[in-house]
Design an enzyme around this catalytic site. Structure first.
Site, PDB file in Angstrom:
ATOM      1  N   LEU A 161       0.760  -0.998   0.458  1.00  0.00           N
ATOM      2  CA  LEU A 161       0.039  -0.241  -0.040  1.00  0.00           C
ATOM      3  C   LEU A 161       0.887   1.596  -0.045  1.00  0.00           C
ATOM      4  CD1 LEU A 161      -2.907  -0.662   2.791  1.00  0.00           C
ATOM      5  CD2 LEU A 161      -2.670  -1.865  -0.007  1.00  0.00           C
ATOM      6  N   ALA A 263      14.273  14.925  -6.588  1.00  0.00           N
ATOM      7  CA  ALA A 263      15.472  15.268  -5.289  1.00  0.00           C
ATOM      8  C   ALA A 263      14.756  16.435  -4.628  1.00  0.00           C
ATOM      9  CB  ALA A 263      16.663  16.249  -6.456  1.00  0.00           C
ATOM     10  N   CYS A 271       7.275   3.444   7.091  1.00  0.00           N
ATOM     11  CA  CYS A 271       7.360   1.879   6.651  1.00  0.00           C
ATOM     12  C   CYS A 271       8.932   1.811   6.142  1.00  0.00           C
ATOM     13  CB  CYS A 271       6.856   1.682   5.579  1.00  0.00           C
ATOM     14  SG  CYS A 271       4.637   1.168   6.428  1.00  0.00           S
ATOM     15  N   ARG A 342       4.661  10.533  10.783  1.00  0.00           N
ATOM     16  CA  ARG A 342       5.906   9.499  11.681  1.00  0.00           C
ATOM     17  C   ARG A 342       7.065  10.250  10.919  1.00  0.00           C
ATOM     18  NH1 ARG A 342       3.172   3.169  11.078  1.00  0.00           N
ATOM     19  NH2 ARG A 342       2.184   4.796   9.462  1.00  0.00           N
TER      20      ARG A 342
END
Length: 447
Positions: A161, A263, A271, A342
């Protein structure tokens, strides 16, 4: 009789998978051990922002007016074991605290909790990203601890995913990979995925180790491509080259392709970084660490981009300390179309500048609540315009469409100085220059 499906773990992966399985026509029972999550899902609310997911969920959750009623949620393992023919394990596998290795405690706990309730033939399907070799161990555990014995089989079906595209990737995956040990397991999974296979999704059947390696290999290749172009950006800055034109030129080569050659300040999220680190750690445990030593440099290049953005900001502010300087940061999430902060490069850069004395104000279309929880000492604004008000420099750090569509002239009217640094190489440089902004982008020193 139609298959009944359970989904263990209702976070990002599990909630999406459960809703998608209901959309494909199956009766689905989702389980989580966190009451607040279950309560939310029963109301048809998702615990995270993902485009299209809440609408899909509400279409099927039992008790919601007009829904199909095919999707329910529980905290009862006995109910789960009694209900399901195929049990998908979708729990988190975070980085182990203080180590590179993967924390398997949630997967192990899920299997241990489920096993005693498998009294008849059942297929347990792992979707979590795990170290290679885990499936062999878990299959042996199931056979030993489930009342059904060898009839409680295991398969491995890695997820691919992309946050922001999770619903699409589940209903119309670009490939379905299944690691199986029996014809029965393969037959059941072909039945589960019959619709996407009929619509053209490739169905790849393999063994346990290969299935486990596919996800970590894919993430490592992607991370390598991103860090490669960021390394080229460093060389472009040293030589006066233009990394955007360089990426365009090499991207026309079919062997390389144009995707993920922009870039910027690097990758983040829950993940990619932890998966490549866990891959390195597992290679070391297997005595094959030299095969993946290159990933250490990939990780290093990626993390270095954040510090380079901080230093580029310092240069544009005259090279001195950040004290007394107002910095607007556009973006908090690690990528657009998500509320996930995260390991966000954007928040990392904002936090570094704040710690060095800068007055940082952040705006993000969806990630504000999560950002405030993680970095409560940063300033936050309700709009891009308010974030830029009085700023000496504007940093574009997450490539939301909203930011690409901003009017540079309007922002220029409220900024203290018209200086913008594009950390994602996604803004229209000429439009910003025409509005009187000094424009810089990583790997494009002349821009």
């Amino acid at each position: 009789m139609a298959l009944k499906i359970t989904v263990i773990g209702t976070g990002y992966l599990g909630a999406t998978h459960a809703a998608a399985m209901a959309e494909l026509g199956f009766e689905v029972l989702g389980l989580d051990v966190v009451p607040e999550k279950i309560d939310k899902l029963r109301r048809g609310e998702v615990p995270m922002y993902e485009p299209g997911l809440e609408e899909l969920l509400r279409r099927h959750v039992a008790g919601i007016e007009g829904s199909t009623g095919r999707l329910r949620f529980t905290m009862d393992w006995a109910e789960l074991g009694e209900f399901g023919d195929v049990h998908f394990v979708c729990v988190n596998t975070p980085q182990r605290h203080g180590e590179y290795a993967c924390d398997m405690s949630y997967v192990d706990s899920a299997i241990a909790s489920l096993a005693p309730h498998l009294k008849g033939p059942a297929l347990v399907v792992g979707k979590s990203t795990v170290p290679v070799g885990s499936a062999d161990r878990l299959a042996a555990y199931l056979a030993e601890h489930a009342p059904a014995g060898a009839d409680a089989e295991l398969a491995w079906n890695p997820e691919f995913l992309r946050e922001g595209f999770a619903v699409q990737d589940t209903l119309r995956p670009d490939r379905i990979v299944v690691g199986v040990r029996s014809e029965r397991s393969e037959k059941l999974l072909r039945e589960v995925y019959a619709t996407p296979v009929e619509e053209g999704s490739p169905f790849v059947v393999t063994d346990f180790p290969t299935a486990e390696l596919v996800k970590t290999s894919a993430n490592s290749f992607l991370a390598t491509k991103i860090s490669f172009i960021n390394a080229m950006a460093e060389l472009c800055e040293a030589t006066g080259g233009d990394v955007a034109k360089l990426a365009e030129a090499i991207g026309y080569d079919d062997r390389i392709g144009r995707k993920f050659l922009r870039a910027g300040i690097g990758f983040g999220g829950g993940c990619l970084p932890k998966d490549i680190r866990a891959f390195m750690a597992r290679a070391g445990e297997l005595g094959a660490d030299q095969a993946l030593t290159f990933l250490r440099e990939i990780d290093s290049i990626n993390m270095r981009q954040r510090g380079r953005m901080v230093e580029l900001t310092r240069q544009e502010l005259g090279g001195g300390p950040f004290l007394g300087k107002r910095v607007a940061v556009l973006g908090a999430t690690f990528k657009p179309d998500s509320d996930d902060v995260r390991d966000s490069p954007a928040l990392n850069v904002a936090g570094q500048i704040h710690l060095q004395g800068g007055q940082v104000t952040v705006y993000d279309p969806k990630g504000m609540d999560n950002a405030r929880s993680l970095f409560p000492t940063l300033g936050y604004a309700d709009s891009a315009l308010e974030a830029v008000r009085g700023a000496h420099v504007v940093l574009h750090l997450t490539e939301w469409r909203e930011f690409r569509e901003l009017d540079p002239a309007k922002l220029g009217e409220v900024a203290a100085e018209r200086v913008v640094l594009d950390g994602r190489n996604a803004l229209d440089a000429e439009a910003w220059r025409r509005a009187g902004w000094r424009f810089r982008a990583m790997g494009r020193p002349g821009a």
